[in-house]
Design an enzyme around this catalytic site. Structure first.
Site, PDB file in Angstrom:
ATOM      1  N   CYS A  97      15.455 -17.719  31.777  1.00 49.82           N
ATOM      2  CA  CYS A  97      15.617 -17.946  30.339  1.00 49.82           C
ATOM      3  C   CYS A  97      17.006 -18.499  30.010  1.00 49.82           C
ATOM      4  O   CYS A  97      17.209 -19.062  28.949  1.00 49.82           O
ATOM      5  CB  CYS A  97      15.366 -16.651  29.577  1.00 49.82           C
ATOM      6  SG  CYS A  97      16.398 -15.307  30.173  1.00 49.82           S
ATOM      7  N   GLU A 107      20.681  -5.593  25.312  1.00 51.18           N
ATOM      8  CA  GLU A 107      20.732  -4.574  26.366  1.00 51.18           C
ATOM      9  C   GLU A 107      21.991  -4.851  27.167  1.00 51.18           C
ATOM     10  O   GLU A 107      22.681  -5.837  26.955  1.00 51.18           O
ATOM     11  CB  GLU A 107      19.443  -4.613  27.198  1.00 51.18           C
ATOM     12  CG  GLU A 107      18.222  -4.243  26.336  1.00 51.18           C
ATOM     13  CD  GLU A 107      16.937  -3.974  27.096  1.00 51.18           C
ATOM     14  OE1 GLU A 107      16.997  -3.533  28.250  1.00 51.18           O
ATOM     15  OE2 GLU A 107      15.863  -4.201  26.513  1.00 51.18           O
ATOM     16  N   GLU A 128      14.107  -9.803  24.813  1.00 52.64           N
ATOM     17  CA  GLU A 128      14.864 -10.967  25.266  1.00 52.64           C
ATOM     18  C   GLU A 128      13.843 -12.076  25.486  1.00 52.64           C
ATOM     19  O   GLU A 128      12.999 -11.977  26.377  1.00 52.64           O
ATOM     20  CB  GLU A 128      15.597 -10.617  26.552  1.00 52.64           C
ATOM     21  CG  GLU A 128      16.654 -11.619  26.901  1.00 52.64           C
ATOM     22  CD  GLU A 128      16.836 -11.672  28.386  1.00 52.64           C
ATOM     23  OE1 GLU A 128      16.886 -10.634  29.036  1.00 52.64           O
ATOM     24  OE2 GLU A 128      16.887 -12.805  28.887  1.00 52.64           O
ATOM     25  N   ASN A 175       9.601 -14.256  36.330  1.00 47.97           N
ATOM     26  CA  ASN A 175      10.617 -15.164  36.890  1.00 47.97           C
ATOM     27  C   ASN A 175      11.666 -14.438  37.732  1.00 47.97           C
ATOM     28  O   ASN A 175      12.102 -14.932  38.759  1.00 47.97           O
ATOM     29  CB  ASN A 175      11.272 -15.990  35.785  1.00 47.97           C
ATOM     30  CG  ASN A 175      11.986 -15.136  34.765  1.00 47.97           C
ATOM     31  OD1 ASN A 175      11.652 -13.968  34.561  1.00 47.97           O
ATOM     32  ND2 ASN A 175      12.980 -15.705  34.117  1.00 47.97           N
TER      33      ASN A 175
HETATM   34  O1  6OD Z   1      20.788 -10.783  34.350  1.00 49.09           O
HETATM   35  C1  6OD Z   1      20.257 -10.110  33.485  1.00 49.09           C
HETATM   36  O2  6OD Z   1      20.626  -8.953  33.232  1.00 49.09           O
HETATM   37  C2  6OD Z   1      19.140 -10.642  32.706  1.00 49.09           C
HETATM   38  N1  6OD Z   1      18.663  -9.844  31.721  1.00 49.09           N
HETATM   39  C3  6OD Z   1      18.633 -11.878  32.959  1.00 49.09           C
HETATM   40  C4  6OD Z   1      17.559 -12.439  32.243  1.00 49.09           C
HETATM   41  C5  6OD Z   1      16.999 -13.596  32.621  1.00 49.09           C
HETATM   42  C6  6OD Z   1      15.839 -14.148  31.976  1.00 49.09           C
HETATM   43  O3  6OD Z   1      15.133 -14.997  32.478  1.00 49.09           O
END
Ligand code: 6OD
Length: 469
Positions: A276, A445, A242, A145
């Protein structure tokens, strides 16, 4: 044909598989699929490079991170093209979010690591201090994504902490990772520090179970996360996950309504809802419920439809549109496939959709859909809103729309979520912990939390002779 990148070299090995353009459904490239031999070769290359890379002073590794950021800047347009070809993302989003975040990730973690002090404790003639060591080789499993944003989000801290990596991008989105492999070679990054292998989930499975992999970082679905967890359990490998979300947005009657509607449009429909962090459940205080949903539905009709990543994912999203109807929902807008009358009609588009009228126990309201869709429901009190938001198996992100400062803090602190945004959505400070609770993941993280995951402390304790005084 895209090749793997192992030990600083392109490696053309393994069967070919096709990548489709989500806008038209046509095949745009062929890619090599990593087989057991390729995976083994990549892990060995990473292990060979690991000792020298870990021995390098952190300031020097931070210098490499800055060079990678410059390398990305130099190939910015190629990365934009590759990312759009694989995902069908809008140009504007790719130029302002996806690729710039790659640059920001490398710069931010260079600074955070270079400035981080070690811990020291002194107590009655006993001095204890910690040194942090990298794990060794990290398996980095990246979703489709936000392919470049999330690959670099994991790579930068893993590398600056002294690990070498084997990256497995999604089979749907190998393009920007292939350009990044070229960037690693162009800036002269030591061979074997970054290795990139392509393939389906089976290649990821081979990678995480390889005994030469010391830790795994993964962003993606909860079901894949649990499968990885089972795979690595026997070797007790550290994991950082995540995973999915079923994020709630709470809209209070004291909100700035225009802002809440525009913010909700963004939080539901960005990237075709394939983030997400996207909101899939909107709860609106009853006094403004009718006006809110009516205006949201009108705005949803103005949102440019974006393609789902694959025909399979489009089928999944459409199956939830059908499920909503069979569970008794009222479809306020959307619910089908858009007809463009041009080349996009063979692509993977679905309509931006808003539904209402379902119970909290409906499958539609409990399962992650990952498409441009949300359910809107009314609430009467602050306490009820909190219960509704928390009544989910997931706990990644929550969004509040209110102008009441006390309420903002009060509610934010009671939401069972790793991330809460107030009067905004997906606004990031890369130093903050990022991740979810419940089915949304394990660990955090971001900032020093990333450095903590990508290294392990050794505590050294010395008994000091007490001088006679
Ligand atoms: O913006 C970010 O650091 C991050 N880990 C976004 C995650 C998005 C998941 O779809």
């Amino acid at each position: 044909m895209l090749t793997h990148y192992i030990g600083g070299q392109p490696v053309a090995a393994g069967m070919a598989f096709p990548v489709h353009d989500p806008v038209t459904g046509t095949v745009i490239r062929q890619v090599h699929q990593a087989d057991p031999e390729v995976v083994d070769r990549a892990v060995r290359a990473a292990r060979e490079a690991a000792r020298d890379w870990a021995a390098m002073p952190v300031g020097e590794r931070a210098g490499w991170m800055r060079r990678l950021a410059e390398g990305i800047e130099a190939r910015f347009d190629d990365l934009v093209d590759a990312e759009i070809a694989d995902t069908g993302k809008p140009l504007d989003q790719t130029r302002t979010l996806d690729i710039p975040r790659g640059i920001a990730n490398f710069r931010a973690f260079a600074e955070i690591a270079a400035q981080r002090p070690d811990d020291a404790f002194h107590l009655s003639g006993v001095l204890s201090y910690t040194v942090r060591r990298p794990h060794g080789v990290i398996a980095v499993i990246v979703p489709w994504n936000l392919p470049f944003l999330l690959m670099t989000w994991k790579l930068a801290p893993a590398l600056v902490a002294g690990n070498t990596v084997v990256v497995k991008p999604s089979e749907s989105t190998p393009g920007s990772a292939a350009v990044f492999a070229e960037i690693c070679a162009e800036v002269g990054l030591p061979a074997g520090v970054v290795n990139i292998i392509f393939g389906y989930g089976s290649a990821g499975q081979l990678l995480v179970e390889h005994p030469g992999v010391d830790a795994v970082t993964f962003t993606g679905s909860t079901s894949t996360g649990t499968a990885i967890m089972k795979t690595v359990a026997d070797r007790v490998k550290p994991i950082s996950f995540e995973l999915g979300g079923k994020n709630a947005g709470l809209v209070f009657e004291d909100c700035d309504l225009d802002r809440a509607i525009e913010g909700s449009v963004k939080s539901v429909f960005t990237n075709g809802g394939q983030v997400c962090l996207c909101t899939e459940r909107l709860y609106v205080q009853r006094s403004i419920f009718e006006e809110f949903w009516a205006r949201l539905a009108i705005r949803a009709q103005e949102v440019e439809p974006q393609p789902m990543i694959s025909s399979e994912h489009r089928e999944k999203v459409l199956s939830y549109y059908a499920l909503a109807r069979s569970e008794g929902a009222k479809v306020l807008t959307g619910g089908s496939v858009p007809a463009f009358g041009d080349h996009r009609d063979s692509g993977y588009f679905v309509e931006p959709t808003v539904v209402t009228g379902l119970s909290e126990w409906s499958r539609f309201n409990r399962e992650e859909i990952f498409g441009p869709v949300c359910h809107v429901a009314p609430f009467d009190s602050e306490a009820e809103a909190i219960d509704l938001a928390n009544g989910s198996d997931y706990g990644l992100a929550g969004t509040l729309w209110t102008t009441n400062l006390d309420r903002a803090h009060r509610v934010a602190q009671r939401l069972e979520a790793g991330l809460v945004w107030v009067n905004t959505w997906y606004l990031r400070d890369l130093r903050t912990p990022f991740g979810g609770v419940k089915l949304s993941g394990i660990g955090r993280e971001g900032g020093t939390q990333s450095l903590d995951f990508y290294s392990e402390p050794t505590t050294i304790t010395i008994k000091l002779e007490q001088p006679d005084v």
